[in-house]
Design an enzyme around this catalytic site. Structure first.
Site, PDB file in Angstrom:
ATOM      1  N   ARG A 178       7.325   7.438 -10.199  1.00 22.56           N
ATOM      2  CA  ARG A 178       6.519   6.689 -11.164  1.00 22.56           C
ATOM      3  C   ARG A 178       5.949   7.605 -12.254  1.00 22.56           C
ATOM      4  O   ARG A 178       5.845   7.208 -13.409  1.00 22.56           O
ATOM      5  CB  ARG A 178       5.388   5.989 -10.405  1.00 22.56           C
ATOM      6  CG  ARG A 178       4.519   5.091 -11.275  1.00 22.56           C
ATOM      7  CD  ARG A 178       5.277   3.897 -11.787  1.00 22.56           C
ATOM      8  NE  ARG A 178       4.526   3.214 -12.834  1.00 22.56           N
ATOM      9  CZ  ARG A 178       5.069   2.424 -13.739  1.00 22.56           C
ATOM     10  NH1 ARG A 178       6.357   2.191 -13.738  1.00 22.56           N
ATOM     11  NH2 ARG A 178       4.329   1.839 -14.652  1.00 22.56           N
ATOM     12  N   HIS A 231      -7.936  -1.005  -3.843  1.00 26.39           N
ATOM     13  CA  HIS A 231      -6.487  -1.059  -3.592  1.00 26.39           C
ATOM     14  C   HIS A 231      -6.205  -1.379  -2.124  1.00 26.39           C
ATOM     15  O   HIS A 231      -5.145  -1.046  -1.602  1.00 26.39           O
ATOM     16  CB  HIS A 231      -5.804   0.271  -3.970  1.00 26.39           C
ATOM     17  CG  HIS A 231      -5.749   0.505  -5.437  1.00 26.39           C
ATOM     18  ND1 HIS A 231      -5.114   1.605  -6.002  1.00 26.39           N
ATOM     19  CD2 HIS A 231      -6.233  -0.205  -6.468  1.00 26.39           C
ATOM     20  CE1 HIS A 231      -5.232   1.548  -7.321  1.00 26.39           C
ATOM     21  NE2 HIS A 231      -5.909   0.464  -7.620  1.00 26.39           N
ATOM     22  N   ASN A 271      -9.047   7.014 -11.133  1.00 27.81           N
ATOM     23  CA  ASN A 271      -8.431   6.863  -9.811  1.00 27.81           C
ATOM     24  C   ASN A 271      -8.454   8.187  -9.040  1.00 27.81           C
ATOM     25  O   ASN A 271      -8.606   9.237  -9.628  1.00 27.81           O
ATOM     26  CB  ASN A 271      -6.984   6.385  -9.970  1.00 27.81           C
ATOM     27  CG  ASN A 271      -6.875   4.873  -9.934  1.00 27.81           C
ATOM     28  OD1 ASN A 271      -7.616   4.206  -9.232  1.00 27.81           O
ATOM     29  ND2 ASN A 271      -5.945   4.333 -10.698  1.00 27.81           N
ATOM     30  N   CYS A 320     -12.218  -1.287 -10.967  1.00 28.90           N
ATOM     31  CA  CYS A 320     -10.755  -1.210 -10.946  1.00 28.90           C
ATOM     32  C   CYS A 320     -10.175  -2.459 -11.602  1.00 28.90           C
ATOM     33  O   CYS A 320     -10.717  -3.558 -11.451  1.00 28.90           O
ATOM     34  CB  CYS A 320     -10.257  -1.102  -9.504  1.00 28.90           C
ATOM     35  SG  CYS A 320      -8.451  -1.046  -9.348  1.00 28.90           S
ATOM     36  N   ASP A 321      -9.070  -2.281 -12.305  1.00 29.53           N
ATOM     37  CA  ASP A 321      -8.460  -3.411 -13.019  1.00 29.53           C
ATOM     38  C   ASP A 321      -7.428  -4.167 -12.196  1.00 29.53           C
ATOM     39  O   ASP A 321      -7.017  -5.249 -12.577  1.00 29.53           O
ATOM     40  CB  ASP A 321      -7.803  -2.919 -14.314  1.00 29.53           C
ATOM     41  CG  ASP A 321      -6.616  -2.001 -14.039  1.00 29.53           C
ATOM     42  OD1 ASP A 321      -6.695  -1.195 -13.102  1.00 29.53           O
ATOM     43  OD2 ASP A 321      -5.619  -2.088 -14.765  1.00 29.53           O
ATOM     44  N   TYR A 376      -1.081  -3.217  -3.056  1.00 28.15           N
ATOM     45  CA  TYR A 376      -0.880  -1.856  -2.547  1.00 28.15           C
ATOM     46  C   TYR A 376      -0.592  -1.792  -1.055  1.00 28.15           C
ATOM     47  O   TYR A 376      -0.224  -0.733  -0.547  1.00 28.15           O
ATOM     48  CB  TYR A 376      -2.101  -0.988  -2.884  1.00 28.15           C
ATOM     49  CG  TYR A 376      -2.115  -0.556  -4.331  1.00 28.15           C
ATOM     50  CD1 TYR A 376      -1.609   0.682  -4.711  1.00 28.15           C
ATOM     51  CD2 TYR A 376      -2.597  -1.399  -5.323  1.00 28.15           C
ATOM     52  CE1 TYR A 376      -1.602   1.080  -6.041  1.00 28.15           C
ATOM     53  CE2 TYR A 376      -2.594  -1.021  -6.650  1.00 28.15           C
ATOM     54  CZ  TYR A 376      -2.099   0.221  -7.006  1.00 28.15           C
ATOM     55  OH  TYR A 376      -2.083   0.598  -8.323  1.00 28.15           O
ATOM     56  N   ARG A 403       0.389  14.479 -11.058  1.00 29.14           N
ATOM     57  CA  ARG A 403       0.768  13.228 -10.405  1.00 29.14           C
ATOM     58  C   ARG A 403       2.200  13.331  -9.883  1.00 29.14           C
ATOM     59  O   ARG A 403       2.509  12.828  -8.792  1.00 29.14           O
ATOM     60  CB  ARG A 403       0.639  12.047 -11.374  1.00 29.14           C
ATOM     61  CG  ARG A 403       1.115  10.744 -10.763  1.00 29.14           C
ATOM     62  CD  ARG A 403       0.920   9.549 -11.683  1.00 29.14           C
ATOM     63  NE  ARG A 403       1.432   8.334 -11.075  1.00 29.14           N
ATOM     64  CZ  ARG A 403       1.317   7.125 -11.605  1.00 29.14           C
ATOM     65  NH1 ARG A 403       0.713   6.959 -12.767  1.00 29.14           N
ATOM     66  NH2 ARG A 403       1.814   6.068 -10.987  1.00 29.14           N
TER      67      ARG A 403
END
Length: 446
Positions: A289, A203, A150, A172-173, A269, A96
């Site tokens: 992040r 998103h 994701n 998705c939350d 997003y 990531r």
């Protein structure tokens, strides 16, 4: 508990920092969703062991009747299973970090699910999720997979293409978190006191109608609040991660996105897609992040798991239930007990949104029962939203086509077409760097 009427669950991604909160949520809902067995499956033994040892203590203290197993063996991990709850991160946070930092070095948005980084993550995730589907179908062919790995849109499209008949629901939350905020703004106790219309891609969507159970329109009061504050609502930031400056800025910035179209309410997003210059300017390319999560949430959860194991008790644990865990329980119950609950899911469009490719994996309300989701019709949508959806959908479809066909050309097209990217030559430079970074994960592009 009558074990004949209870369920067996495999949590794929047992070493995730989100796994303990899912366990806590499952335990809190045993009266609604009884469980006879929980299995953790992960391909990283060491990472899973720490989380599993802590969760085993939690289960021993709170529900000793539940059988527990932690394994790296697919047969053991997926045999005699009713539900697979999948939340894997292929490449972990180290990859990531590369997803975020490689684009940022070139002045392009570096984000987990948006732009070049999101595409890179998506190509890694397809392989992992399809592998899990194959394990499930081999060892428990009647099971359902609830996938929240994701980036959900690219993963859902990959599954649609590669495993079209699989019993997989992609969820998705993020909309759930925002709806909880909307409920507080509207003076309600829960998002479940609202009925919403929402449409788009994961998103990448909008609410255009929100009502209470009596049919009263809640949009005006929510819009007024969002115009002034975005979705920033600190009293609802129960999870520690939602109180950090990055998240607070994202919630606040929703008011800028809202001004683009005051007839709808947007997801957060769009900050990255529609205000990419701002997003890049306000991101530290040397400490992204991924670094925040590794130094924050990951360290916090692993330290707490270590404390539980060392003390051999979880009675004073600081671990908390997360926002997305409750949604998973509701979805599992809908499938198991045919509740026909209305839920947001990522499903094939098939005409639900007019003017959008029928094969698009869209995020819309569905009625969920024992046979799976029944998508609700959205109908016509405004030109602005339809145009954005068409462009982003093309990016996601090209990315999956590139994966399946091992096509360098189509992946270059996907990066070039993203709203976060303004130049084809730059897209090629970033793509070449991402290929090098993902050499152990991506197909060999030609």
């Amino acid at each position: 508990m009558n074990k004949k009427n209870a369920f067996s669950i495999s949590i794929a991604g047992g070493g995730s920092t989100y796994t303990p909160e899912i366990i806590l949520m499952l335990l809190e809902n045993l009266d609604r969703f009884p469980i006879r067995k929980i299995i953790f499956y992960d391909n990283d033994y060491e990472r899973q062991k720490l989380v599993a040892d802590a969760c085993e203590i939690i289960l021993r203290e709170r529900a000793p009747e539940i059988e527990f197993l932690s394994t790296t063996n697919p047969k053991d991990g997926f045999t005699d299973i009713d539900f697979v709850m999948a939340h894997i991160r292929v490449g972990k946070y180290e990859m990531r970090e590369k997803d975020e930092k490689i684009p940022l070095e070139h002045g392009i948005v570096g984000q987990e699910t948006c732009g070049p980084g999101g595409i890179a993550y998506g190509l890694r995730s397809i392989t992992g999720v399809v592998e899990l589907i194959d394990y499930m179908e081999e060892y428990s062919p009647n099971a359902w997979m609830l996938n929240y790995s994701n980036p959900a849109s690219i993963v859902a499209e990959g599954v649609r293409v590669l495993r079209p008949d699989s019993k997989v629901l992609n969820i998705c939350d993020m909309p759930i978190d925002i709806e909880e905020r909307m409920a507080v703004i509207a003076g309600l106790e829960s998002r479940k006191d609202m009925t919403v219309r929402y449409y788009g891609l994961n998103h990448f969507g909008w609410w255009d109608d929100i009502r209470d159970k009596d049919g009263n329109d809640l949009m005006p009061v929510i819009k007024k609040y969002v115009l002034e504050n975005g979705y920033n609502l600190e009293l609802l930031n129960k999870e520690v991660r939602l109180n950090d400056p990055d998240w607070l800025d994202t919630y606040r910035f929703a008011k800028e996105v809202y001004r683009l179209d005051t007839e709808t309410l947007p997801t957060t997003y769009f900050k990255y897609y529609l205000f990419s210059d701002y997003a890049v300017k306000h991101t530290d390319k040397n400490y992204t992040r991924a670094n925040q999560v590794m130094d924050g949430r990951e360290k916090r959860v692993f330290d707490e798991c270590s404390t539980i194991v060392e003390k051999n008790t979880a009675k004073e644990t600081n671990l908390e239930i997360g926002v997305h865990a409750s949604y998973i329980v509701d979805l599992a119950r809908a499938l198991a007990f045919n509740t026909h609950e209305r839920m947001l899911l990522i499903v094939e469009n098939k005409g639900a949104i007019c003017g959008v490719d029928p094969t698009a994996m869209v995020e819309i309300p569905c009625i969920v029962g024992a046979n799976g989701p029944e998508p609700l019709s959205i109908g016509e949508i405004p030109t602005f939203q339809r145009g954005l959806i068409q462009q982003q959908l093309a990016v996601e479809k090209l990315a999956v086509e590139a994966y399946v066909e091992e096509s360098y050309q189509k992946l270059w097209q996907a990066l070039t077409l993203s709203r976060t990217m303004g130049d084809a030559d730059l897209a090629k430079v970033i793509l070449d760097e991402l290929i090098e970074a993902n050499i152990d994960y991506w197909p060999n592009l030609k």
